[in-house]
Write a protein that holds these residues in place. Structure first.
Motif, PDB file in Angstrom:
ATOM      1  N   GLY A 120     -82.713  62.254  -9.825  1.00 29.45           N
ATOM      2  CA  GLY A 120     -83.829  62.712  -8.986  1.00 29.45           C
ATOM      3  C   GLY A 120     -85.176  62.324  -9.569  1.00 29.45           C
ATOM      4  O   GLY A 120     -86.093  61.906  -8.847  1.00 29.45           O
ATOM      5  N   MET A 121     -85.314  62.458 -10.875  1.00 29.14           N
ATOM      6  CA  MET A 121     -86.578  62.091 -11.527  1.00 29.14           C
ATOM      7  C   MET A 121     -86.834  60.597 -11.412  1.00 29.14           C
ATOM      8  O   MET A 121     -87.976  60.168 -11.213  1.00 29.14           O
ATOM      9  N   GLU A 122     -85.792  59.797 -11.552  1.00 29.57           N
ATOM     10  CA  GLU A 122     -85.948  58.351 -11.390  1.00 29.57           C
ATOM     11  C   GLU A 122     -86.434  58.018  -9.978  1.00 29.57           C
ATOM     12  O   GLU A 122     -87.311  57.170  -9.799  1.00 29.57           O
ATOM     13  N   ARG A 123     -85.881  58.680  -8.992  1.00 36.51           N
ATOM     14  CA  ARG A 123     -86.318  58.466  -7.606  1.00 36.51           C
ATOM     15  C   ARG A 123     -87.782  58.868  -7.443  1.00 36.51           C
ATOM     16  O   ARG A 123     -88.553  58.166  -6.806  1.00 36.51           O
ATOM     17  N   LEU A 124     -88.132  59.992  -8.004  1.00 39.57           N
ATOM     18  CA  LEU A 124     -89.505  60.477  -7.915  1.00 39.57           C
ATOM     19  C   LEU A 124     -90.473  59.510  -8.597  1.00 39.57           C
ATOM     20  O   LEU A 124     -91.535  59.185  -8.063  1.00 39.57           O
ATOM     21  N   HIS A 125     -90.098  59.009  -9.757  1.00 39.86           N
ATOM     22  CA  HIS A 125     -90.959  58.066 -10.475  1.00 39.86           C
ATOM     23  C   HIS A 125     -91.146  56.770  -9.686  1.00 39.86           C
ATOM     24  O   HIS A 125     -92.224  56.180  -9.720  1.00 39.86           O
TER      25      HIS A 125
ATOM     26  N   ILE B  55     -91.259  56.500  -6.411  1.00 38.83           N
ATOM     27  CA  ILE B  55     -92.238  56.791  -5.353  1.00 38.83           C
ATOM     28  C   ILE B  55     -93.635  56.914  -5.942  1.00 38.83           C
ATOM     29  O   ILE B  55     -94.605  56.375  -5.386  1.00 38.83           O
ATOM     30  N   GLU B  56     -93.748  57.594  -7.054  1.00 43.87           N
ATOM     31  CA  GLU B  56     -95.072  57.729  -7.663  1.00 43.87           C
ATOM     32  C   GLU B  56     -95.593  56.383  -8.163  1.00 43.87           C
ATOM     33  O   GLU B  56     -96.795  56.168  -8.233  1.00 43.87           O
ATOM     34  N   GLY B  57     -94.689  55.458  -8.469  1.00 46.22           N
ATOM     35  CA  GLY B  57     -95.099  54.102  -8.818  1.00 46.22           C
ATOM     36  C   GLY B  57     -95.751  53.400  -7.624  1.00 46.22           C
ATOM     37  O   GLY B  57     -96.718  52.647  -7.789  1.00 46.22           O
ATOM     38  N   LEU B  58     -95.244  53.664  -6.435  1.00 45.61           N
ATOM     39  CA  LEU B  58     -95.857  53.102  -5.223  1.00 45.61           C
ATOM     40  C   LEU B  58     -97.268  53.648  -5.037  1.00 45.61           C
ATOM     41  O   LEU B  58     -98.193  52.915  -4.665  1.00 45.61           O
ATOM     42  N   ILE B  59     -97.429  54.924  -5.314  1.00 46.74           N
ATOM     43  CA  ILE B  59     -98.749  55.552  -5.182  1.00 46.74           C
ATOM     44  C   ILE B  59     -99.698  55.026  -6.265  1.00 46.74           C
ATOM     45  O   ILE B  59    -100.861  54.737  -5.986  1.00 46.74           O
TER      46      ILE B  59
ATOM     47  N   ALA C 126     -99.686  52.160  -7.563  1.00 43.47           N
ATOM     48  CA  ALA C 126    -100.064  50.788  -7.222  1.00 43.47           C
ATOM     49  C   ALA C 126    -101.157  50.747  -6.156  1.00 43.47           C
ATOM     50  O   ALA C 126    -101.889  49.764  -6.061  1.00 43.47           O
ATOM     51  N   GLU C 127    -101.237  51.802  -5.365  1.00 41.62           N
ATOM     52  CA  GLU C 127    -102.256  51.886  -4.317  1.00 41.62           C
ATOM     53  C   GLU C 127    -102.876  53.287  -4.368  1.00 41.62           C
ATOM     54  O   GLU C 127    -102.488  54.180  -3.620  1.00 41.62           O
ATOM     55  N   PRO C 128    -103.841  53.483  -5.246  1.00 45.50           N
ATOM     56  CA  PRO C 128    -104.395  54.825  -5.505  1.00 45.50           C
ATOM     57  C   PRO C 128    -104.931  55.552  -4.274  1.00 45.50           C
ATOM     58  O   PRO C 128    -104.977  56.786  -4.282  1.00 45.50           O
ATOM     59  N   TRP C 129    -105.313  54.858  -3.221  1.00 38.58           N
ATOM     60  CA  TRP C 129    -105.794  55.541  -2.017  1.00 38.58           C
ATOM     61  C   TRP C 129    -104.721  56.445  -1.430  1.00 38.58           C
ATOM     62  O   TRP C 129    -105.028  57.397  -0.705  1.00 38.58           O
ATOM     63  N   LEU C 130    -103.454  56.188  -1.763  1.00 35.24           N
ATOM     64  CA  LEU C 130    -102.353  57.010  -1.247  1.00 35.24           C
ATOM     65  C   LEU C 130    -102.300  58.400  -1.892  1.00 35.24           C
ATOM     66  O   LEU C 130    -101.782  59.342  -1.296  1.00 35.24           O
ATOM     67  N   TYR C 131    -102.831  58.502  -3.095  1.00 31.16           N
ATOM     68  CA  TYR C 131    -102.723  59.744  -3.866  1.00 31.16           C
ATOM     69  C   TYR C 131    -103.183  60.965  -3.068  1.00 31.16           C
ATOM     70  O   TYR C 131    -102.502  61.995  -3.045  1.00 31.16           O
ATOM     71  N   GLY C 132    -104.308  60.860  -2.429  1.00 30.55           N
ATOM     72  CA  GLY C 132    -104.862  61.984  -1.682  1.00 30.55           C
ATOM     73  C   GLY C 132    -103.967  62.463  -0.544  1.00 30.55           C
ATOM     74  O   GLY C 132    -104.012  63.627  -0.156  1.00 30.55           O
ATOM     75  N   HIS C 133    -103.133  61.567  -0.026  1.00 33.48           N
ATOM     76  CA  HIS C 133    -102.257  61.932   1.084  1.00 33.48           C
ATOM     77  C   HIS C 133    -101.044  62.754   0.642  1.00 33.48           C
ATOM     78  O   HIS C 133    -100.361  63.347   1.480  1.00 33.48           O
ATOM     79  N   PHE C 134    -100.800  62.779  -0.665  1.00 37.77           N
ATOM     80  CA  PHE C 134     -99.651  63.535  -1.172  1.00 37.77           C
ATOM     81  C   PHE C 134    -100.049  64.669  -2.109  1.00 37.77           C
ATOM     82  O   PHE C 134     -99.369  65.691  -2.162  1.00 37.77           O
TER      83      PHE C 134
ATOM     84  N   THR D  89     -94.042  56.539   5.712  1.00 36.53           N
ATOM     85  CA  THR D  89     -92.842  55.993   5.063  1.00 36.53           C
ATOM     86  C   THR D  89     -92.661  56.608   3.678  1.00 36.53           C
ATOM     87  O   THR D  89     -91.559  57.036   3.306  1.00 36.53           O
ATOM     88  N   ILE D  90     -93.744  56.678   2.922  1.00 36.29           N
ATOM     89  CA  ILE D  90     -93.654  57.284   1.592  1.00 36.29           C
ATOM     90  C   ILE D  90     -93.386  58.787   1.708  1.00 36.29           C
ATOM     91  O   ILE D  90     -92.634  59.353   0.905  1.00 36.29           O
TER      92      ILE D  90
END
Length: 153
Positions: A46-51, A53-57, A59-67, A85-86
């Motif tokens: 589960g942690m690997e999966r979470l990491h 997804i957070e790697g996608l965020i 890579a594109e910091p504008w996504l951070y605020g949406h989560f 999608t994320i």
């Protein structure tokens, strides 16, 4: 002579019962160890999966605020699709985390996934929107949110 055979047979039965008892105890111990290892392995998964997804965020910091920042869904269709999608990926991971935590007695105490689920509900309108729209897809997450309503302001 028959008495000696009776005593030998009785000793054999007692030894057999003692060995069987020892084997049962060892099997229970091994089962407990295996259950614990399976729980830790599921948590790591589960942690690997979470990491990921957070790697996608990251890579594109504008996504951070949406989560994590409470930002609403973007109006731009491409950005909206990316956020949703994320959000779906996040919902998959959190749903998985809730299920494994609930089903494995050795990690049932772990509150991380439950806390994370409630935190995302507070900070990610995109997740709330998506899970509300397709609640059956993330049944454990939807059920957990329903069982833990947000405190009224």
């Amino acid at each position: 002579m028959a008495d000696i055979f009776g005593v030998i047979a009785s000793i054999g039965v007692v030894v057999s019962l003692l060995v069987s008892s020892w084997q049962t105890r060892e099997l229970a111990r091994q089962t407990s160890i295996n259950t614990g290892v399976a729980g830790v392995s599921a948590m790591y998964n589960g942690m690997e999966r979470l990491h990921h997804i957070e790697g996608l965020i990251a890579a594109e910091p504008w996504l951070y605020g949406h989560f994590y920042g409470g930002a609403s869904l973007p109006d731009d269709e491409n950005q909206r699709a990316r956020v949703l999608t994320i959000a779906g990926m996040f919902a998959d991971v959190v749903d998985y985390g809730l299920v494994i935590t609930e089903t494995n007695p050795d990690i049932k105490f772990y509150a991380g996934w439950r806390d994370f689920a409630l935190s995302l509900r507070r900070t990610s309108p995109a997740m709330v929107h998506l899970v509300g729209e397709r609640s059956a897809w993330w049944a454990a997450l939807n059920k957990y949110w329903a069982e833990h309503p947000e405190p009224s302001a």
